[in-house]
Design an enzyme around this catalytic site. Structure first.
Site, PDB file in Angstrom:
ATOM      1  N   CYS A 124      63.433  80.953  21.014  1.00  0.00           N
ATOM      2  CA  CYS A 124      64.965  80.732  20.245  1.00  0.00           C
ATOM      3  C   CYS A 124      64.749  82.353  20.756  1.00  0.00           C
ATOM      4  CB  CYS A 124      64.570  79.641  18.829  1.00  0.00           C
ATOM      5  SG  CYS A 124      64.594  78.490  19.144  1.00  0.00           S
ATOM      6  N   ASN A 169      67.487  69.728  16.317  1.00  0.00           N
ATOM      7  CA  ASN A 169      66.295  70.107  16.404  1.00  0.00           C
ATOM      8  C   ASN A 169      65.770  68.848  16.962  1.00  0.00           C
ATOM      9  OD1 ASN A 169      66.153  69.584  14.046  1.00  0.00           O
ATOM     10  ND2 ASN A 169      64.141  69.873  14.099  1.00  0.00           N
ATOM     11  N   CYS A 215      62.633  80.601  16.119  1.00  0.00           N
ATOM     12  CA  CYS A 215      61.393  81.333  15.790  1.00  0.00           C
ATOM     13  C   CYS A 215      61.028  82.210  17.801  1.00  0.00           C
ATOM     14  CB  CYS A 215      60.521  80.070  16.691  1.00  0.00           C
ATOM     15  SG  CYS A 215      61.538  79.075  18.390  1.00  0.00           S
ATOM     16  N   GLU A 262      68.456  75.467  18.434  1.00  0.00           N
ATOM     17  CA  GLU A 262      68.890  76.746  18.520  1.00  0.00           C
ATOM     18  C   GLU A 262      68.627  76.807  20.213  1.00  0.00           C
ATOM     19  OE1 GLU A 262      66.838  76.877  16.009  1.00  0.00           O
ATOM     20  OE2 GLU A 262      66.691  78.713  15.546  1.00  0.00           O
ATOM     21  N   CYS A 320      63.786  73.489  19.554  1.00  0.00           N
ATOM     22  CA  CYS A 320      64.433  73.545  18.218  1.00  0.00           C
ATOM     23  C   CYS A 320      65.948  73.959  18.387  1.00  0.00           C
ATOM     24  CB  CYS A 320      64.196  74.925  18.849  1.00  0.00           C
ATOM     25  SG  CYS A 320      62.642  75.569  18.087  1.00  0.00           S
ATOM     26  N   GLU A 359      62.714  66.291  18.118  1.00  0.00           N
ATOM     27  CA  GLU A 359      61.011  66.302  18.243  1.00  0.00           C
ATOM     28  C   GLU A 359      60.875  65.200  18.963  1.00  0.00           C
ATOM     29  OE1 GLU A 359      59.596  66.657  14.361  1.00  0.00           O
ATOM     30  OE2 GLU A 359      60.126  68.613  13.897  1.00  0.00           O
TER      31      GLU A 359
HETATM   32  N1  THU Z   1      62.992  74.192  13.883  1.00  0.00           N
HETATM   33  C1  THU Z   1      64.628  75.019  14.836  1.00  0.00           C
HETATM   34  O1  THU Z   1      64.959  73.544  15.125  1.00  0.00           O
HETATM   35  N2  THU Z   1      64.373  76.046  14.355  1.00  0.00           N
HETATM   36  C2  THU Z   1      64.082  76.947  13.720  1.00  0.00           C
HETATM   37  O2  THU Z   1      64.544  78.118  13.993  1.00  0.00           O
HETATM   38  C3  THU Z   1      63.017  77.039  13.064  1.00  0.00           C
HETATM   39  C4  THU Z   1      61.958  75.548  13.692  1.00  0.00           C
HETATM   40  C5  THU Z   1      62.589  72.596  14.761  1.00  0.00           C
HETATM   41  C6  THU Z   1      61.616  72.965  15.263  1.00  0.00           C
HETATM   42  C7  THU Z   1      60.310  71.438  14.359  1.00  0.00           C
HETATM   43  O3  THU Z   1      61.291  70.221  15.038  1.00  0.00           O
HETATM   44  C8  THU Z   1      61.138  72.078  13.269  1.00  0.00           C
HETATM   45  O4  THU Z   1      61.738  72.808  12.978  1.00  0.00           O
HETATM   46  C9  THU Z   1      59.353  72.303  12.106  1.00  0.00           C
HETATM   47  O5  THU Z   1      58.645  73.284  13.132  1.00  0.00           O
END
Ligand code: THU
Length: 160
Positions: free
Chosen positions: A115, A62, A112, A75, A73, A64
């Site tokens: 994704c 991920n 999420c 995925e 994310c 941010e």
């Molecule tokens: N996140 C992902 O990368 N994949 C997931 O399946 C769940 C959430 C990330 C998004 C954000 O950077 C952090 O996790 C918290 O939500």
């Protein structure tokens, strides 16, 4: 008389002794890329590894952003990169692992909504399900046979 449409969904749970070698390797790759996540705001580190039909494995984490909605994310990052670079190759399975920065144990993670819709897109493109492997804190693999298990009643046809 009101009718009802029901869809049953399920995940399989694989304790470590039951892991397939191919799944174990994919989880391992997702674990190692997790360490490089850019997650200074949530401190929730996520790694994803995608296996393609030709044996290629792509990984991502991920990423941010100080403007929160801009973050991506793991995925979607891995699917976008893999499908950009190997556009004709069918994805077979994606492994996802997560960890809070301060904790030793892995965190429960499921993709999420955005994704899930993205995984659905590549199932449509290749007319083939993509297995989704999710690690839980007990280090069992929760396995969905395809996106239908996580996104029932999904939108997958503009014309019907
Ligand atoms: N996140 C992902 O990368 N994949 C997931 O399946 C769940 C959430 C990330 C998004 C954000 O950077 C952090 O996790 C918290 O939500």
């Amino acid at each position: 008389m009101v009718k009802k449409i029901e869809i049953n969904v399920s995940l399989e749970i694989f304790p470590k002794e039951e892991w397939l070698e191919v799944d174990a390797k994919l989880i391992e790759k997702a674990k190692s890329i997790l360490e490089h996540a850019h997650a200074p705001y949530s401190n929730f580190l996520v790694g994803a590894a995608l296996l393609l039909e030709n044996g290629q494995v792509f990984t991502a984490n991920n990423q941010e952003n100080v403007s929160f909605p801009v973050g991506v994310c793991a995925e979607r990052a891995v699917l976008s990169y893999a499908m950009a670079n190997s556009p004709g190759v069918r994805p077979l399975k994606i492994a996802i692992v997560a960890k809070r920065r301060v904790e030793k144990k892995f965190a429960t993670v499921t993709p999420c909504g955005l994704c899930r819709q993205t995984i659905n897109e590549y199932e449509i493109k290749f007319e083939s399900p993509i297995e989704i492997l999710m690690l839980n804190p007990q280090e069992e693999i929760l396995k969905a046979s395809g996106i239908e298990q996580l996104l029932p009643f999904r939108f997958n046809d503009l014309n019907s």
